[in-house]
Design a protein around this motif. Structure first.
Motif, PDB file in Angstrom:
ATOM      1  N   TYR A  79      -3.248  -5.770   1.017  1.00  0.00           N
ATOM      2  CA  TYR A  79      -4.324  -5.291   1.868  1.00  0.00           C
ATOM      3  C   TYR A  79      -4.457  -6.175   3.113  1.00  0.00           C
ATOM      4  O   TYR A  79      -4.236  -7.388   3.044  1.00  0.00           O
ATOM      5  N   VAL A 101     -10.748  -6.315  -4.370  1.00  0.00           N
ATOM      6  CA  VAL A 101     -10.835  -5.245  -3.387  1.00  0.00           C
ATOM      7  C   VAL A 101     -11.894  -4.250  -3.823  1.00  0.00           C
ATOM      8  O   VAL A 101     -11.988  -3.914  -5.005  1.00  0.00           O
ATOM      9  N   ALA A 152       0.824  -1.213   0.000  1.00  0.00           N
ATOM     10  CA  ALA A 152       0.000   0.000   0.000  1.00  0.00           C
ATOM     11  C   ALA A 152       0.825   1.214   0.000  1.00  0.00           C
ATOM     12  O   ALA A 152       1.695   1.423   0.742  1.00  0.00           O
ATOM     13  N   ALA A 178      -4.184  -0.714   3.151  1.00  0.00           N
ATOM     14  CA  ALA A 178      -3.136  -1.317   2.335  1.00  0.00           C
ATOM     15  C   ALA A 178      -1.792  -0.701   2.702  1.00  0.00           C
ATOM     16  O   ALA A 178      -1.717   0.443   3.146  1.00  0.00           O
TER      17      ALA A 178
END
Length: 384
Positions: free
Chosen positions: A168, A356, A9, A293
């Motif tokens: 994530y 996601v 992320a 994330a």
């Protein structure tokens, strides 16, 4: 892997020019050349171009013949295949110490083994630890060949660290042991999950566990600036008896000791593949109430005993080959957007990534530092 920061992320944020210092009475003496004859030594090279090009870098790395790594489990983001591929491609043996170490352990090893041949050459760190290590002057500046393709928010401007792969926070669940698998953090508080829920490590040391607490905070009216609701959530989870003090690992997942595990999606997705033949029906859900994330970061030890091999390892990881091997392990490589555009991303691996909903946002550096400090101060008390 109990990695934190531990194993892992987007978090915030050409050839480098080697400077020569001058003294008042004249130029300072030149730095010694390394074993391959490069002026200033491999430790002074801030890019492959500054080193003399990739061919020269490969030759120097193979002359060193070894790379010291730490905290790289073979089943974490496909590191096993990454290591084997690198060793087959180059005449450099990779020694991995303490595969299940946390980011805090990596930093400790850099400090305690300064000047020793067994010190780690390279580091894979949670972003908070990458930032703090850079501020302490522990990492060497080095810019890989695709440096300009790494978004500014995903790297240190001086090249002391840069994000590598991410994922994530997800909830993994053994569907053969759990009748109805949880889909959200709110679900985890249900009484039917008593003695079932685990984290991948201690969040004060492990990046994956840290991410789990951050995601829980977002799910419980917290924010990047306030991780306290996440700490309170796990306090409630512990008080209810749902949270168990067992660090989830591949072994605990296979044995059914941690039938519900809060972990990165690429690890949970990997478990689904790894244990399917052993009768484990491992399901993966990215909770919609706490979408978080994070990337892990790479860094080179400033005092790396094998500096050329360390730099070659970085070039390999950020090549299309290396990035696709992370992708094969369900991790989202930092260069995936540009690789998708230029066609070098393996489409079959992209298609297998967990789904996601929504687009995550990422904490600022100051928010990460504050969250890390809050956890260090309040985590143990909340779970006591």
């Amino acid at each position: 892997m109990p990695r934190p920061s531990g194993r892992r992320a987007a978090v915030l944020l050409g050839a480098a020019v080697l400077t020569t210092l001058s003294a008042a009475c004249g130029a300072a003496p030149d730095a010694p050349a390394d074993a391959a004859g490069h002026k200033g030594g491999a430790k002074a090279a801030e890019s492959a171009a500054a080193f003399g090009g990739m061919k020269a870098l490969v030759a120097a790395a193979e002359k060193e013949g070894r790379l010291n790594a730490i905290a790289l489990p073979s089943d974490w983001a496909n590191y096993g295949e990454l290591i084997k591929t690198f060793e087959a491609k180059y005449k450099v043996e990779i020694k991995v110490e303490n595969p299940d170490a946390a980011s805090a352990d990596e930093i400790a090893a850099v400090k305690s083994r300064k000047g020793q041949d067994r010190a780690p050459d390279v580091l894979d760190l949670g972003i908070a630890f990458a930032r703090s290590g850079a501020e302490e002057g522990l990492f060497a500046p080095y810019k890989v060949e695709p440096w300009d393709k790494i978004p500014d928010g995903q790297k240190d401007a001086d090249g002391r660290w840069y994000n590598d792969y991410g994922g994530y926070v997800s909830i993994g669940c053994d569907a053969k042991r759990i009748k109805v698998c949880p889909q959200t953090f709110a679900d985890l508080l249900k009484p039917e999950y008593k003695g079932k829920v685990a984290l991948n490590g201690n969040p004060t040391k492990s990046g994956s566990a840290f991410g789990g607490v951050y995601a829980a905070s977002l799910a419980d009216k917290g924010s990047f600036a306030d991780i306290q609701p996440g700490i309170d959530f796990f306090g409630k989870l512990k008080k209810s008896g749902n949270f168990i003090p067992v660090e989830s690992t591949p072994a605990t997942v296979e044995k059914g000791e941690t039938p519900i595990s809060i972990d990165w999606d690429y690890l949970n997705a990997g478990y689904a593949d790894q244990f399917r033949s052993k009768g484990v029906d491992w399901k993966v859900a990215i909770p919609t109430d706490g979408v978080y994330a994070q990337y892990y970061s790479q860094a080179i030890n400033k005092q790396a005993p094998h500096p050329a091999a360390a730099r070659l390892w970085m070039e390999f990881l950020y090549s299309a080959e290396g990035q696709n091997l992370w992708l094969k392990g369900y991790a989202r490589p930092v260069l995936l957007p540009t690789m998708t555009e230029d066609g070098t991303a393996d489409k079959s691996f992209v298609a297998k990534l967990p789904e996601v909903s929504g687009t995550p946002t990422f904490p600022a550096s100051a928010e990460l530092d504050k969250a890390k400090a809050t956890l260090a101060e309040k985590w143990d008390k909340a779970l006591s």
